[in-house]
Write a protein that holds these residues in place. Structure first.
Motif, PDB file in Angstrom:
ATOM      1  N   LEU A  83      32.742  27.964  39.939  1.00 49.05           N
ATOM      2  CA  LEU A  83      32.261  29.164  40.623  1.00 49.05           C
ATOM      3  C   LEU A  83      32.405  30.418  39.786  1.00 49.05           C
ATOM      4  O   LEU A  83      32.291  31.527  40.302  1.00 49.05           O
ATOM      5  CB  LEU A  83      33.036  29.355  41.939  1.00 49.05           C
ATOM      6  N   ASP A  84      32.646  30.281  38.502  1.00 52.18           N
ATOM      7  CA  ASP A  84      32.889  31.451  37.663  1.00 52.18           C
ATOM      8  C   ASP A  84      32.148  31.325  36.342  1.00 52.18           C
ATOM      9  O   ASP A  84      31.556  30.303  36.020  1.00 52.18           O
ATOM     10  CB  ASP A  84      34.387  31.596  37.404  1.00 52.18           C
ATOM     11  N   LEU A  85      32.206  32.407  35.594  1.00 54.49           N
ATOM     12  CA  LEU A  85      31.686  32.468  34.233  1.00 54.49           C
ATOM     13  C   LEU A  85      32.860  32.622  33.292  1.00 54.49           C
ATOM     14  O   LEU A  85      33.789  33.379  33.578  1.00 54.49           O
ATOM     15  CB  LEU A  85      30.753  33.672  34.073  1.00 54.49           C
ATOM     16  N   ASP A 109      28.894  42.524  48.260  1.00 56.15           N
ATOM     17  CA  ASP A 109      30.349  42.586  48.046  1.00 56.15           C
ATOM     18  C   ASP A 109      31.086  41.861  49.164  1.00 56.15           C
ATOM     19  O   ASP A 109      32.066  41.147  48.924  1.00 56.15           O
ATOM     20  CB  ASP A 109      30.828  44.038  47.982  1.00 56.15           C
ATOM     21  N   ARG A 110      30.622  42.036  50.402  1.00 54.72           N
ATOM     22  CA  ARG A 110      31.244  41.363  51.543  1.00 54.72           C
ATOM     23  C   ARG A 110      31.065  39.851  51.402  1.00 54.72           C
ATOM     24  O   ARG A 110      32.007  39.085  51.597  1.00 54.72           O
ATOM     25  CB  ARG A 110      30.629  41.843  52.854  1.00 54.72           C
ATOM     26  N   TYR A 118      36.534  37.807  44.287  1.00 51.86           N
ATOM     27  CA  TYR A 118      35.777  38.184  43.087  1.00 51.86           C
ATOM     28  C   TYR A 118      35.989  39.650  42.764  1.00 51.86           C
ATOM     29  O   TYR A 118      36.419  40.434  43.619  1.00 51.86           O
ATOM     30  CB  TYR A 118      34.268  37.963  43.307  1.00 51.86           C
ATOM     31  N   TYR A 119      35.655  40.010  41.534  1.00 54.72           N
ATOM     32  CA  TYR A 119      35.530  41.403  41.117  1.00 54.72           C
ATOM     33  C   TYR A 119      34.165  41.546  40.475  1.00 54.72           C
ATOM     34  O   TYR A 119      33.533  40.551  40.114  1.00 54.72           O
ATOM     35  CB  TYR A 119      36.662  41.823  40.170  1.00 54.72           C
ATOM     36  N   VAL A 133      27.938  41.596  37.556  1.00 56.20           N
ATOM     37  CA  VAL A 133      28.076  40.177  37.841  1.00 56.20           C
ATOM     38  C   VAL A 133      29.410  40.001  38.554  1.00 56.20           C
ATOM     39  O   VAL A 133      30.367  40.734  38.297  1.00 56.20           O
ATOM     40  CB  VAL A 133      28.002  39.312  36.557  1.00 56.20           C
ATOM     41  N   TYR A 134      29.456  39.063  39.498  1.00 55.32           N
ATOM     42  CA  TYR A 134      30.705  38.760  40.187  1.00 55.32           C
ATOM     43  C   TYR A 134      31.474  37.726  39.376  1.00 55.32           C
ATOM     44  O   TYR A 134      30.924  36.706  38.981  1.00 55.32           O
ATOM     45  CB  TYR A 134      30.440  38.230  41.598  1.00 55.32           C
TER      46      TYR A 134
END
Length: 141
Positions: A83-85, A109-110, A118-119, A133-134
Motif C-alpha cells: 500500500l505504499d511507495l 485526506d479523510r 498516510y501523509y 502523493v499519499y
C-alpha cells in the motif's frame, strides 16, 4: 420456501450493507477526525498522483463526488510495495494525475486517513509536474 426467501433477500441486501460499511468506514465524517497538527488545505486546485484504489472511477466518485478527468502519468524513482511507495532508483510507478479543489482534497485526506495512516508528500512526475502523493506513515519520512 421461507429459507429461500430469506436467502434471496439477504443476497439483495448485501450490496447495500457493503456500501454502508464502506461509507461509514472510509467516508463518514464521524469516523475520522483530522489531527490538529496538520495544516489547513490551501484553497485552489491541487494535483494528486494516485496509484491504488483511487485509479478506479467508481471509487473516486464515491470518495469525492466525481470521477474527474485523470491523466495517465508516471512517478520515477519509486516502486510500489503493498500500500505504499518506496524510493527505488531506476524504477517507476504508473498511476493517474487528478486535479481536485480544496474541498475534494479534504475528502481524499479523510479517505486516506491523513495523519493517521498516510501523509501527503510533494513529488515530481516524469513530466516535471509537481503533485501530492499519499505515503504510509510507517515509511521513512
Amino acid at each position: 420456501m421461507p429459507f429461500r426467501r430469506l436467502a434471496l433477500s439477504s443476497l439483495c441486501l448485501a450490496p447495500f450493507v457493503l456500501a454502508g460499511w464502506f461509507w461509514l468506514t472510509w467516508l463518514s465524517p464521524w469516523t475520522y477526525e483530522r489531527p490538529d497538527a496538520l495544516p489547513d488545505v490551501a484553497k485552489g486546485q491541487h494535483h494528486l498522483f494516485v496509484y491504488g484504489t483511487l485509479r478506479h472511477a467508481p471509487v473516486r466518485w464515491l470518495v469525492y463526488g466525481r470521477a474527474g478527468d485523470p491523466e495517465r502519468v508516471t512517478l520515477p524513482g519509486y516502486r510500489r510495495e503493498g500500500l505504499d511507495l518506496k524510493p527505488a532508483e531506476g524504477s517507476s510507478v504508473s498511476g493517474l494525475l487528478l486535479t481536485v479543489d480544496a474541498e475534494e482534497l479534504e475528502r481524499l485526506d479523510r479517505y486516506e486517513r491523513l495523519g493517521i495512516r498516510y501523509y501527503r508528500q510533494k513529488v515530481t512526475l516524469s513530466s516535471g509536474q509537481q503533485a501530492w502523493v499519499y505515503r504510509r506513515l510507517s515509511s521513512a519520512r
